[in-house]
Scaffold this motif. Structure first.
Motif, mmCIF file in Angstrom:
data_model
loop_
_atom_site.group_PDB
_atom_site.id
_atom_site.type_symbol
_atom_site.label_atom_id
_atom_site.label_comp_id
_atom_site.label_asym_id
_atom_site.label_seq_id
_atom_site.Cartn_x
_atom_site.Cartn_y
_atom_site.Cartn_z
ATOM 1 N N THR A 333 52.037 18.493 1.355
ATOM 2 C CA THR A 333 50.916 19.324 1.789
ATOM 3 C C THR A 333 49.582 18.602 1.685
ATOM 4 O OG1 THR A 333 49.873 21.484 1.496
ATOM 5 C CG2 THR A 333 50.615 20.355 -0.506
ATOM 6 N N VAL A 334 49.496 17.609 0.815
ATOM 7 C CA VAL A 334 48.253 16.847 0.673
ATOM 8 C C VAL A 334 47.993 15.973 1.897
ATOM 9 C CG1 VAL A 334 49.292 14.851 -0.490
ATOM 10 C CG2 VAL A 334 46.920 15.455 -0.971
ATOM 11 N N PHE A 335 49.007 15.739 2.718
ATOM 12 C CA PHE A 335 48.863 14.838 3.865
ATOM 13 C C PHE A 335 49.027 15.532 5.218
ATOM 14 C CE2 PHE A 335 50.787 11.608 0.767
ATOM 15 C CZ PHE A 335 49.551 11.166 0.350
ATOM 16 N N LEU A 336 49.913 16.524 5.300
ATOM 17 C CA LEU A 336 50.275 17.117 6.585
ATOM 18 C C LEU A 336 49.951 18.602 6.612
ATOM 19 C CD1 LEU A 336 53.777 15.531 7.324
ATOM 20 C CD2 LEU A 336 51.721 15.262 8.720
ATOM 21 N N PRO A 337 49.462 19.113 7.762
ATOM 22 C CA PRO A 337 49.276 20.564 7.889
ATOM 23 C C PRO A 337 50.619 21.283 7.877
ATOM 24 C CG PRO A 337 48.123 19.359 9.642
ATOM 25 C CD PRO A 337 49.019 18.384 8.958
ATOM 26 N N GLU A 338 50.632 22.479 7.362
ATOM 27 C CA GLU A 338 51.861 23.267 7.380
ATOM 28 C C GLU A 338 52.277 23.547 8.820
ATOM 29 O OE1 GLU A 338 53.567 27.492 5.525
ATOM 30 O OE2 GLU A 338 51.486 26.848 5.185
ATOM 31 N N GLY A 339 53.556 23.419 9.102
ATOM 32 C CA GLY A 339 54.056 23.633 10.453
ATOM 33 C C GLY A 339 54.080 22.378 11.300
ATOM 34 N N SER A 340 53.848 21.220 10.694
ATOM 35 C CA SER A 340 53.847 19.965 11.467
ATOM 36 C C SER A 340 55.201 19.685 12.109
ATOM 37 C CB SER A 340 53.459 18.793 10.557
ATOM 38 O OG SER A 340 52.138 18.918 10.108
ATOM 39 N N ALA A 341 56.287 20.182 11.501
ATOM 40 C CA ALA A 341 57.616 19.934 12.061
ATOM 41 C C ALA A 341 57.753 20.526 13.457
ATOM 42 C CB ALA A 341 58.695 20.506 11.142
ATOM 43 N N ASN A 386 56.373 8.298 -5.500
ATOM 44 C CA ASN A 386 55.120 7.660 -5.068
ATOM 45 C C ASN A 386 54.556 8.266 -3.800
ATOM 46 O OD1 ASN A 386 56.553 4.467 -5.976
ATOM 47 N ND2 ASN A 386 55.538 5.938 -7.298
ATOM 48 N N ARG A 387 54.422 9.571 -3.781
ATOM 49 C CA ARG A 387 53.830 10.278 -2.639
ATOM 50 C C ARG A 387 54.610 10.026 -1.345
ATOM 51 N NH1 ARG A 387 51.871 12.503 -6.380
ATOM 52 N NH2 ARG A 387 49.680 13.007 -6.758
ATOM 53 N N VAL A 388 55.930 9.991 -1.452
ATOM 54 C CA VAL A 388 56.832 9.891 -0.289
ATOM 55 C C VAL A 388 56.544 8.610 0.508
ATOM 56 C CG1 VAL A 388 57.954 11.307 1.490
ATOM 57 C CG2 VAL A 388 56.547 12.413 -0.218
ATOM 58 N N ALA A 436 43.015 15.001 10.148
ATOM 59 C CA ALA A 436 41.835 14.544 9.409
ATOM 60 C C ALA A 436 41.339 15.598 8.429
ATOM 61 C CB ALA A 436 40.723 14.172 10.391
ATOM 62 N N ALA A 437 41.667 16.871 8.679
ATOM 63 C CA ALA A 437 41.228 17.923 7.763
ATOM 64 C C ALA A 437 41.834 17.755 6.377
ATOM 65 C CB ALA A 437 41.601 19.292 8.339
ATOM 66 N N ARG A 438 42.929 17.013 6.292
ATOM 67 C CA ARG A 438 43.558 16.766 4.993
ATOM 68 C C ARG A 438 42.918 15.585 4.259
ATOM 69 N NH1 ARG A 438 45.663 21.173 5.592
ATOM 70 N NH2 ARG A 438 47.761 21.759 4.946
ATOM 71 N N LEU A 439 42.024 14.868 4.895
ATOM 72 C CA LEU A 439 41.456 13.660 4.275
ATOM 73 C C LEU A 439 40.715 13.941 2.968
ATOM 74 C CD1 LEU A 439 40.215 11.525 7.317
ATOM 75 C CD2 LEU A 439 41.881 10.848 5.579
ATOM 76 N N PRO A 440 39.839 14.936 2.895
ATOM 77 C CA PRO A 440 39.142 15.148 1.604
ATOM 78 C C PRO A 440 40.104 15.382 0.449
ATOM 79 C CG PRO A 440 38.083 16.387 3.366
ATOM 80 C CD PRO A 440 39.357 15.856 3.939
ATOM 81 N N TRP A 441 41.139 16.163 0.698
ATOM 82 C CA TRP A 441 42.143 16.452 -0.329
ATOM 83 C C TRP A 441 42.873 15.171 -0.723
ATOM 84 C CZ3 TRP A 441 46.359 20.815 0.429
ATOM 85 C CH2 TRP A 441 46.924 21.119 -0.807
ATOM 86 N N ALA A 442 43.283 14.400 0.281
ATOM 87 C CA ALA A 442 44.033 13.173 0.005
ATOM 88 C C ALA A 442 43.170 12.144 -0.712
ATOM 89 C CB ALA A 442 44.578 12.588 1.309
ATOM 90 N N ILE A 443 41.913 12.036 -0.324
ATOM 91 C CA ILE A 443 41.027 11.055 -0.969
ATOM 92 C C ILE A 443 40.790 11.439 -2.428
ATOM 93 C CG2 ILE A 443 38.674 10.130 -0.981
ATOM 94 C CD1 ILE A 443 38.745 10.347 2.100
ATOM 95 N N ASP A 444 40.627 12.738 -2.680
ATOM 96 C CA ASP A 444 40.480 13.173 -4.070
ATOM 97 C C ASP A 444 41.744 12.875 -4.869
ATOM 98 O OD1 ASP A 444 38.951 14.778 -6.159
ATOM 99 O OD2 ASP A 444 40.813 15.928 -6.025
ATOM 100 N N ASP A 445 42.918 13.080 -4.251
ATOM 101 C CA ASP A 445 44.179 12.779 -4.935
ATOM 102 C C ASP A 445 44.322 11.285 -5.175
ATOM 103 O OD1 ASP A 445 46.987 13.716 -5.774
ATOM 104 O OD2 ASP A 445 47.427 12.145 -4.322
ATOM 105 N N LEU A 446 43.909 10.479 -4.206
ATOM 106 C CA LEU A 446 43.935 9.023 -4.370
ATOM 107 C C LEU A 446 43.098 8.611 -5.575
ATOM 108 C CD1 LEU A 446 44.435 6.063 -3.214
ATOM 109 C CD2 LEU A 446 42.285 6.400 -1.965
ATOM 110 N N ALA A 447 41.876 9.125 -5.639
ATOM 111 C CA ALA A 447 40.981 8.756 -6.735
ATOM 112 C C ALA A 447 41.505 9.282 -8.074
ATOM 113 C CB ALA A 447 39.576 9.290 -6.463
#
Length: 731
Positions: A333-341, A386-388, A436-447
């Protein structure tokens, strides 16, 4: 009419570099945000995965002259999953980027590969989806949070995704080249716009090189090698024979002859050599072709999985991939929007439609094969580590399929209303925006993850460098930062970077303890820095020295990692029964959990036996065996296997003894009755009380104990028993 002048080398280089400029600008801006977030949370250069430090350690050893040696003096190690990534990092270490300053070079490489991946994805999408949707594919790639996370993670993930995508694009282009642009007024066809198209020979060599190099970045790159070889074979079969020269030509130079040979059918073999490089190096330097990673992580190489359990594990992983991972579920969920499949599934349909409408079946087939490559990690023990990271290199194919969906939706809208010519870029842009909407979440998780690794593994590595003796040998289960920053020899209990340990790790804790009993003292660790629950071998963990506890994180293997003094005084303490009769000797023994002893006695194991393999240290067991009690062994340690319903093995005695008995060290949670048979003849039963382990003795028919003799212990009452040791004692 004068022939047009060839562009200068500088202009040709500029033309080739121009398409990368927007991607580099976007990646540079994104990288600046990611690096700033890491520096703010960690306070210094930091990486979110300990595995990144494994690459850095291999790079340092390469720069120091140790060819894929992880620890100085230990020789070649088969634990380098990626050969090329440490090779790319080694020159920076040689140039003076040491310690954490090497992270800046890693970040720079991540930026370059992140931009290059966006360009290659757009190029792969263009013949199928057109220029507008292809630009959207590049934007989706640039804004995909997983690629941003891994580009600045220190791992080879994005570089591997780039070489996979480049191989796919070159293979498709070689088999289905772009048609020449139509000429106006009967003039000669105009050259293609944009960067110059390389001649077929150059394209084939580039494809062969990519197919050869891909498995050197990751073992899954063998898929790219296969794609490249097939494309080269098809292109070679289609190539028309050369026309005879109008006049005799001078004999070609040696260089031209070699080039012609390479451009011929032998070039097909070049990509197929790539997957053989690592096994060949392993065989040459380690004496076996398999890598330690294969033993530890690959289901197909794990001895604890037979056919049915192997199939069940793989199918479980496939279901998880389809229903959760690619759908933006719990794990992604930190990388992909729900329903991406749903988008990916519709994109697969659009891919087939695009292939038919634009006459690009090979392009579509290559994209489909690349997308299905995500099934390869499903053969791992787990692909969620390792985050898939094992799945994301195949994601560019999903992005190409999304671009095809955007194009088909746009074309359908235009058929309904010709004025709706902006639907394709709008849909592609919407897909890019959703990613791209997932970027802030992912960047915070990265840090946050980089901070966690810095506060735990990196901190303990610094502590070891300051407080442990220079000749210390540290047993570790996260081996990267502790080896790179600790400045001490390491002993990888998992076996990834220490040769020979992997098979004991996958067997379970009891087998590791039994193995340590036979390990030469100079090879044993003097200290351990481990997660206690991962180590699961308390008998060898001595005095606790310090721990590193990190809350508010989700990347670490445990909240607390602990440094211990090693304890070896319990080794061998359980080798003999606690009671012995003077003059009696051990005629044979099966040391349960000892892999060598089990193999020598044909001890039968069930699937998933590793999950019930333990190492215990307890008070000496109560014993009903005859003889004197050894008062010096108030506490003993032994490896054993839990929840057995039957134990079968073959005893080996040189000659029939005059008298013999079987001593069993066993336990049961709720009490058990065990029946013992020798060569098919029942010898008696043993009662095992509920609770801690006990030792029980049973007379054996001595006349039957000649040569290899089958012995069986079967459960007659109770839910199961725990087996630790069997001895045939007698005279």
């Amino acid at each position: 009419m004068a022939a047009p002048q060839a562009p200068s080398p500088l202009r040709a280089l500029a033309a080739r570099a121009l398409p990368y400029a927007p991607a580099l600008a976007a990646s540079g801006a994104l990288g600046a945000v990611c690096i700033r977030a890491v520096l703010e949370q960690a306070g210094r250069p930091a990486l979110p995965l300990d595995d990144a430090f494994i690459h850095m350690q291999y790079a340092r050893r390469l720069a120091e002259g140790g060819f894929f040696s992880f620890v100085a003096g230990d020789g070649y190690s088969t634990g380098a999953t990626s050969l090329l990534w440490p090779v790319l990092l080694a020159p920076f270490h040689a140039l003076g980027l040491r310690d954490l300053s090497l992270v800046y070079a890693i970040w720079a490489l991540g930026l370059v590969f992140h931009a290059a991946l966006a360009v290659e994805t757009a190029r792969l999408a263009r013949p199928l989806a057109g220029p507008a949707a292809a630009a959207g594919a590049g934007a989706m790639c640039a804004g995909f949070a997983a690629f941003a996370w891994f580009a600045w993670s220190g791992m080879e993930t994005v570089a591997f995704a780039w070489i996979l995508t480049r191989t796919a694009r070159l293979a498709a282009a070689l088999c289905e080249p772009d048609p020449p642009e139509p000429a106006a007024d009967g003039a000669q066809p105009a050259p293609p716009s944009g960067p110059a198209v390389p001649p077929p020979g150059s394209a084939a060599r580039a494809l062969a090189l990519a197919g050869f190099a891909a498995p050197l970045l990751r073992p899954e790159g063998a898929l790219a090698s296969l794609i490249a070889a097939l494309a080269l074979a098809v292109a070679a079969a289609r190539r028309p024979p050369p026309a005879p020269p109008a006049a005799p030509l001078p004999p070609p130079s040696h260089g031209r002859r070699a080039l012609r040979l390479l451009d011929g059918r032998l070039l097909v073999l070049a990509p197929l050599l790539g997957p053989l490089v690592v096994p060949a190096l392993n065989q040459l330097f380690a004496g076996h072709s398999t890598s330690s990673t294969t033993t530890v992580k690959w289901l197909l190489g794990n001895p604890n999985y037979d056919g049915p359990t192997l199939r069940a594990a793989v199918l479980k992983n496939v279901r998880l991939l389809v229903t959760d991972v690619i759908d933006g579920g719990r794990w992604t969920t930190v990388f992909l929007p729900e329903g991406s499949a749903v988008v990916i599934a519709l994109g697969a349909v659009a891919l087939a439609v695009a292939a038919h409408r634009r006459g690009r079946p090979v392009h579509a087939a290559v994209v489909a094969v690349l997308a299905l490559g995500a099934l390869l990690p499903c053969t791992y023990l787990s692909f969620l580590w390792n985050r898939v990271r094992y799945v994301w290199p195949f994601a560019p194919a999903w992005i190409v399929m999304a671009a095809c969906l955007a194009r088909e939706l746009g074309d359908a809208a235009q058929r309904l209303r010709p004025s709706l010519h902006h639907v394709t870029p709008l849909v592609a842009g919407a897909f890019a925006g959703a990613l791209a909407a997932r970027l802030p979440w992912a960047i915070d998780d990265l840090a946050n993850s980089a901070r966690a690794i810095d506060r735990q593994q990196v901190w303990l590595g610094r502590w070891a460098a300051l407080h442990l003796p220079s000749d210390a040998r540290i047993g570790v289960n996260d081996t990267g930062a502790l080896a790179y920053l600790g400045g001490r020899s390491t002993f990888d209990v998992v076996g990834l970077t220490t040769e020979g340990e992997a098979r004991y790790w996958v067997a379970g804790a009891g087998s590791r303890f039994e193995h340590y009993e036979t390990l030469p003292p100079e090879r044993r660790p003097t200290h351990f820095i481990v997660y206690p629950h991962w180590m699961a071998c308390a008998p060898v963990l001595g005095r606790e020295l310090i721990d590193a506890t990190v809350e508010d994180q989700s990347i670490l293997g445990g909240t607390t990692m602990v440094a211990y003094e090693a304890r070896w005084d319990l080794l061998g303490s359980g080798a003999l029964p606690v009671r012995s009769v003077p003059g009696e000797k051990i005629l044979d023994e099966l040391d349960v959990s000892d892999l060598e002893s089990e193999s020598a006695h044909a001890y039968e194991l069930e699937p998933l036996a590793d999950q019930r393999n333990v190492a215990l240290s307890l008070a000496a067991p109560e014993s009903d065996a005859p003889g004197e009690l050894d008062p010096t062994r108030a506490e003993i340690a032994d490896g054993g296997r839990y929840h057995r319903t039957a134990d079968r093995f073959v005893a080996h005695l040189a000659a029939p003894p005059t008298e013999a008995r079987l001593v069993l060290r066993v336990a049961s949670d709720d009490g058990a009755e065990l029946a013992v048979s020798v060569a098919g003849e029942e010898a008696g039963t043993v009662d095992v009380p509920a609770g801690a382990w006990v030792e029980r003795a049973l007379p054996l028919p001595a006349a039957r104990l000649s040569g290899p003799t089958p012995i069986a212990i079967t459960l007659r009452r109770g839910s199961g028993f725990h087996a630790f040791h069997y001895w045939v004692a007698g005279r």
